[in-house]
Design an enzyme around this catalytic site. Structure first.
Site, PDB file in Angstrom:
ATOM      1  N   HIS A  24      -8.703  23.084  -2.642  1.00  0.00           N
ATOM      2  CA  HIS A  24      -7.465  22.369  -2.310  1.00  0.00           C
ATOM      3  C   HIS A  24      -7.052  22.706  -0.891  1.00  0.00           C
ATOM      4  O   HIS A  24      -7.209  23.824  -0.431  1.00  0.00           O
ATOM      5  CB  HIS A  24      -6.338  22.693  -3.285  1.00  0.00           C
ATOM      6  CG  HIS A  24      -6.170  24.160  -3.583  1.00  0.00           C
ATOM      7  ND1 HIS A  24      -7.008  24.837  -4.438  1.00  0.00           N
ATOM      8  CD2 HIS A  24      -5.272  25.066  -3.142  1.00  0.00           C
ATOM      9  CE1 HIS A  24      -6.639  26.104  -4.511  1.00  0.00           C
ATOM     10  NE2 HIS A  24      -5.580  26.283  -3.720  1.00  0.00           N
ATOM     11  N   ASP A  40       3.246  20.791  -4.568  1.00  0.00           N
ATOM     12  CA  ASP A  40       3.023  22.136  -5.114  1.00  0.00           C
ATOM     13  C   ASP A  40       4.206  22.514  -6.012  1.00  0.00           C
ATOM     14  O   ASP A  40       5.362  22.256  -5.687  1.00  0.00           O
ATOM     15  CB  ASP A  40       2.861  23.149  -3.975  1.00  0.00           C
ATOM     16  CG  ASP A  40       2.259  24.464  -4.447  1.00  0.00           C
ATOM     17  OD1 ASP A  40       1.109  24.766  -4.073  1.00  0.00           O
ATOM     18  OD2 ASP A  40       2.938  25.197  -5.207  1.00  0.00           O
ATOM     19  N   HIS A  83      -3.792  23.078   1.332  1.00  0.00           N
ATOM     20  CA  HIS A  83      -2.328  23.157   1.367  1.00  0.00           C
ATOM     21  C   HIS A  83      -1.848  22.473   2.647  1.00  0.00           C
ATOM     22  O   HIS A  83      -2.314  22.813   3.740  1.00  0.00           O
ATOM     23  CB  HIS A  83      -1.853  24.610   1.444  1.00  0.00           C
ATOM     24  CG  HIS A  83      -2.107  25.465   0.244  1.00  0.00           C
ATOM     25  ND1 HIS A  83      -1.137  25.716  -0.699  1.00  0.00           N
ATOM     26  CD2 HIS A  83      -3.210  26.133  -0.158  1.00  0.00           C
ATOM     27  CE1 HIS A  83      -1.627  26.530  -1.625  1.00  0.00           C
ATOM     28  NE2 HIS A  83      -2.893  26.801  -1.330  1.00  0.00           N
ATOM     29  N   GLN A 115      -6.997  32.748  -2.947  1.00  0.00           N
ATOM     30  CA  GLN A 115      -7.184  31.553  -3.793  1.00  0.00           C
ATOM     31  C   GLN A 115      -6.923  31.921  -5.251  1.00  0.00           C
ATOM     32  O   GLN A 115      -7.532  32.847  -5.782  1.00  0.00           O
ATOM     33  CB  GLN A 115      -8.611  31.012  -3.637  1.00  0.00           C
ATOM     34  CG  GLN A 115      -8.842  29.732  -4.431  1.00  0.00           C
ATOM     35  CD  GLN A 115     -10.229  29.135  -4.201  1.00  0.00           C
ATOM     36  OE1 GLN A 115     -11.071  29.741  -3.544  1.00  0.00           O
ATOM     37  NE2 GLN A 115     -10.450  27.967  -4.753  1.00  0.00           N
ATOM     38  N   ASN A 124      -7.182  28.381   1.242  1.00  0.00           N
ATOM     39  CA  ASN A 124      -7.394  29.741   0.762  1.00  0.00           C
ATOM     40  C   ASN A 124      -8.717  29.773  -0.004  1.00  0.00           C
ATOM     41  O   ASN A 124      -8.962  28.906  -0.848  1.00  0.00           O
ATOM     42  CB  ASN A 124      -6.241  30.165  -0.148  1.00  0.00           C
ATOM     43  CG  ASN A 124      -4.914  30.265   0.584  1.00  0.00           C
ATOM     44  OD1 ASN A 124      -4.886  30.564   1.775  1.00  0.00           O
ATOM     45  ND2 ASN A 124      -3.828  30.011  -0.119  1.00  0.00           N
TER      46      ASN A 124
HETATM   47  P1  5GP Z   1      -4.012  28.957  -4.076  1.00  0.00           P
HETATM   48  O1  5GP Z   1      -3.225  30.212  -4.383  1.00  0.00           O
HETATM   49  O2  5GP Z   1      -5.193  28.831  -5.004  1.00  0.00           O
HETATM   50  O3  5GP Z   1      -4.365  28.783  -2.638  1.00  0.00           O
HETATM   51  O4  5GP Z   1      -3.034  27.750  -4.363  1.00  0.00           O
HETATM   52  C1  5GP Z   1      -2.765  27.285  -5.640  1.00  0.00           C
HETATM   53  C2  5GP Z   1      -1.458  26.553  -5.568  1.00  0.00           C
HETATM   54  O5  5GP Z   1      -1.336  25.785  -6.758  1.00  0.00           O
HETATM   55  C3  5GP Z   1      -0.224  27.454  -5.489  1.00  0.00           C
HETATM   56  O6  5GP Z   1       0.507  27.145  -4.303  1.00  0.00           O
HETATM   57  C4  5GP Z   1       0.549  27.113  -6.753  1.00  0.00           C
HETATM   58  O7  5GP Z   1       1.945  27.091  -6.551  1.00  0.00           O
HETATM   59  C5  5GP Z   1       0.014  25.751  -7.139  1.00  0.00           C
HETATM   60  N1  5GP Z   1       0.030  25.470  -8.559  1.00  0.00           N
HETATM   61  C6  5GP Z   1      -0.401  26.308  -9.547  1.00  0.00           C
HETATM   62  N2  5GP Z   1      -0.268  25.707 -10.747  1.00  0.00           N
HETATM   63  C7  5GP Z   1       0.260  24.476 -10.505  1.00  0.00           C
HETATM   64  C8  5GP Z   1       0.632  23.391 -11.359  1.00  0.00           C
HETATM   65  O8  5GP Z   1       0.514  23.429 -12.587  1.00  0.00           O
HETATM   66  N3  5GP Z   1       1.153  22.279 -10.745  1.00  0.00           N
HETATM   67  C9  5GP Z   1       1.299  22.200  -9.393  1.00  0.00           C
HETATM   68  N4  5GP Z   1       1.824  21.077  -8.900  1.00  0.00           N
HETATM   69  N5  5GP Z   1       0.966  23.215  -8.564  1.00  0.00           N
HETATM   70  C10 5GP Z   1       0.447  24.328  -9.111  1.00  0.00           C
END
Ligand code: 5GP
Ligand code: ZN
Length: 118
Positions: A104, A35, A106, A98, A91
């Site tokens: 995804h 992440d 985590h 999300q 999420n």
């Molecule tokens: P969500 O908020 O959808 O559950 O999780 C999305 C995750 O993707 C977040 O923890 C965020 O830090 C990660 N993320 C967002 N953009 C990027 C990216 O460009 N590269 C990587 N490696 N992680 C990302």
């Protein structure tokens, strides 16, 4: 098996290498990477190669894939030495926090995690 790709999706671009990432694990069904904004010493995202928007979009035909993502997360946790425990989180939707609309898992570990989450 690779079955879907959304041109405008951030994680599809990470899966196909258009956007660089730090790989952690990969196989024919999933790709796992660090992440970009880690919330724990180990914070890995495990994503299906297939574009699925969220857990809410999962069909019964995705059951094997969903199980595979959790198995992969457990394999990564073992490889990272998270013997004291870890957390796997999906999420889902806006209330679920999300922010990227490609399913995804985590994987969080390497410190004691509090409960309940925010
Ligand atoms: P969500 O908020 O959808 O559950 O999780 C999305 C995750 O993707 C977040 O923890 C965020 O830090 C990660 N993320 C967002 N953009 C990027 C990216 O460009 N590269 C990587 N490696 N992680 C990302
Ligand atoms: Zn996608």
């Amino acid at each position: 098996m690779y079955t879907g790709h959304a041109m405008s999706c951030l994680f599809c671009k990470i899966v196909d290498g258009t956007i660089p990432s730090t790989p952690v694990y990969q196989d024919e069904l999933c790709y796992a990477f660090a992440d970009i904004n880690p919330q724990a010493p180990v914070h890995v995202l495990v994503v299906p190669r297939e574009h699925i928007v969220s857990m809410d979009e999962c069909k019964q035909s995705n059951c094997n894939l969903m199980g595979h993502l959790l198995w992969a997360a457990a394999e990564i946790a073992r490889a990272k030495g998270l013997g004291k425990g870890y957390r796997a989180v999906l999420n889902t939707g806006s209330d679920g926090g999300q922010s990227v609309e490609h399913l995804h898992v985590h994987l969080l570990g390497g410190r004691a995690l509090s409960w309940p989450p925010g």
